[in-house]
Enzyme design. Structure first.
Site, PDB file in Angstrom:
ATOM      1  N   GLU A  60       0.790   3.872   1.648  1.00  0.00           N
ATOM      2  CA  GLU A  60       1.719   4.129   3.081  1.00  0.00           C
ATOM      3  C   GLU A  60       2.298   3.328   3.361  1.00  0.00           C
ATOM      4  O   GLU A  60       3.822   4.007   4.397  1.00  0.00           O
ATOM      5  CB  GLU A  60       0.368   4.530   4.330  1.00  0.00           C
ATOM      6  CG  GLU A  60      -0.894   5.186   4.128  1.00  0.00           C
ATOM      7  CD  GLU A  60      -2.103   4.609   3.322  1.00  0.00           C
ATOM      8  OE1 GLU A  60      -3.659   5.008   3.103  1.00  0.00           O
ATOM      9  OE2 GLU A  60      -1.811   3.476   2.568  1.00  0.00           O
ATOM     10  N   CYS A 114      -2.026  -0.850   7.532  1.00  0.00           N
ATOM     11  CA  CYS A 114      -0.594   0.468   7.339  1.00  0.00           C
ATOM     12  C   CYS A 114      -1.071   1.286   8.860  1.00  0.00           C
ATOM     13  O   CYS A 114      -0.905   1.123   9.187  1.00  0.00           O
ATOM     14  CB  CYS A 114      -1.601   0.830   6.230  1.00  0.00           C
ATOM     15  SG  CYS A 114      -1.045   0.583   4.593  1.00  0.00           S
ATOM     16  N   CYS A 117      -5.669   1.517   5.737  1.00  0.00           N
ATOM     17  CA  CYS A 117      -6.136   0.131   5.977  1.00  0.00           C
ATOM     18  C   CYS A 117      -5.594   0.037   6.992  1.00  0.00           C
ATOM     19  O   CYS A 117      -4.850   0.505   8.412  1.00  0.00           O
ATOM     20  CB  CYS A 117      -5.942  -0.924   4.616  1.00  0.00           C
ATOM     21  SG  CYS A 117      -4.247  -0.896   5.227  1.00  0.00           S
ATOM     22  N   HIS A 175       1.086  -1.004  -0.044  1.00  0.00           N
ATOM     23  CA  HIS A 175      -0.027   0.064  -0.221  1.00  0.00           C
ATOM     24  C   HIS A 175       0.489   1.380  -0.080  1.00  0.00           C
ATOM     25  O   HIS A 175       2.022   1.082  -0.059  1.00  0.00           O
ATOM     26  CB  HIS A 175      -0.899  -0.242   1.064  1.00  0.00           C
ATOM     27  CG  HIS A 175      -1.799  -1.059   1.117  1.00  0.00           C
ATOM     28  ND1 HIS A 175      -3.277  -1.216   2.038  1.00  0.00           N
ATOM     29  CD2 HIS A 175      -2.413  -2.254   0.377  1.00  0.00           C
ATOM     30  CE1 HIS A 175      -4.086  -2.120   1.982  1.00  0.00           C
ATOM     31  NE2 HIS A 175      -3.113  -2.376   0.807  1.00  0.00           N
TER      32      HIS A 175
END
Length: 339
Positions: free
Chosen positions: A263, A292, A289, A261
């Site tokens: 992040e 993260c 999410c 992801h």
């Protein structure tokens, strides 16, 4: 900043444009839009052809079409001076995005007539009466697609008088610039960093959703990240992720997803280069999410700013709040609150 220039024939609009051009304003003319359209039909840009084609374009595409076409060509990173504005809807279109000041150039009929004669253009009326009669059809029109110069003048932000010497005109313009240029707006810090995160997202190779992340410390970017497959692995958009390659339904086959992801990547990239993200602010185009979120908390970050909520992200946001990490959507607070 955009400065519009309008006025009657031979009022001195060209002199205003030239003065501003020498002060880093890039010139653009709505008349050039008409000239380009006439050229496609192999027609000469005579005064009558210009007036008639401008009216025809407004009738077919709407009264703001000349301004809209000109705006589509203007880069956003520089000042512009735009002339040949002859309809109030053109003014309204030019005001929509960015700083805009409309200058009306005023000069008496007798002065304008003498200037027109000196220019010596073909078709110039040879008497003051004929000159004023020709101008009358540009002042207003029952046809909403026709020229409406009186309505344009009513929308002017500044009026400069140009009956005298050129130096007097230049002094007025210099005073105008000194008053107006110091009040240009610029994006607040939140908008600035989120805009960069959105550009970062354009590099994402995930085929389901493009997300970008920026980590900031003391108003300085220390790391960026976007979602996609790990370093050295075929990109998601090249078939590297079996979940995306199989067009999996949302929320299913997550055990097959190979993408990191945004992040996550911004945090690991900082670690890869030995840069601490502790007490940093993370800007992300979607709220994080749960995975993260745990990384954000354990990395010691103090704030998360997001542009859009991530599906099924409520648990992650609750966890950030519980851990004492400040969380806010971009529009939730006054601009410029994050540092």
């Amino acid at each position: 900043m955009r400065i519009g220039v309008a006025g009657l024939n031979a009022s001195g609009k060209t002199q205003v444009v030239e003065y501003l051009s020498r002060r880093s304003f890039y010139p653009e003319s709505l008349s050039d839009v008409i000239r380009d359209d006439l050229a496609r039909d192999d027609l000469e840009p005579t005064r009558d052809n210009m007036i008639e084609r401008g009216r025809a374009l407004r009738e077919r595409y709407g009264p703001a079409i000349l301004a809209e076409r000109a705006l589509a060509k203007l880069p956003a990173d520089r000042n512009h001076v735009i002339d040949s504005i002859r309809h109030p809807d053109e003014v309204r279109a030019l005001r929509v995005d960015g700083e805009f000041v409309l200058i009306w150039v005023e000069a008496s009929p007798a002065v304008r007539f003498e200037r027109a004669l000196r220019r010596g253009r073909v078709g110039t009326p040879q008497t003051l009466e004929a000159f004023e009669a020709e101008q009358a059809r540009e002042l207003s029109s029952a046809n909403t697609a026709g020229q409406q110069l009186l309505a344009v003048r009513a929308l002017a932000d500044e009026v400069v008088e140009n009956d005298g010497e050129l130096d007097a005109l230049h002094q007025q313009l210099q005073s105008l610039l000194e008053r107006r240029l110091t009040f240009q707006s610029r994006p607040d810090w939140d908008t600035y960093f989120m805009s960069i995160a959105q550009v970062v997202a354009s590099r994402a190779n995930c085929v389901k959703r493009k997300i970008g992340s920026v980590i900031v410390s003391d108003r300085r970017i220390i790391s960026t990240g976007y979602n996609g497959t790990p370093r050295g692995v075929a990109n998601c958009n090249e078939g590297g992720c079996p979940r995306c390659r199989g067009a999996a339904e949302s929320g299913t086959r997550l055990d097959e997803c190979l993408c990191s992801h945004a992040e996550e990547n911004s945090i690991t990239q900082a670690a890869y280069h030995g840069v601490s993200v502790r007490e940093g602010v993370l800007y992300t185009t979607f709220s994080p999410c749960l995975m993260c979120t745990k990384m954000i908390i354990n990395a010691g970050m103090r704030e998360v700013v997001y542009a859009s909520p991530f599906p099924l992200g409520e648990t992650a946001l609750d966890l950030l709040h519980e851990a004492g990490v400040k969380v806010r959507p971009l529009s939730a607070e006054d601009p410029g609150s994050a540092d």
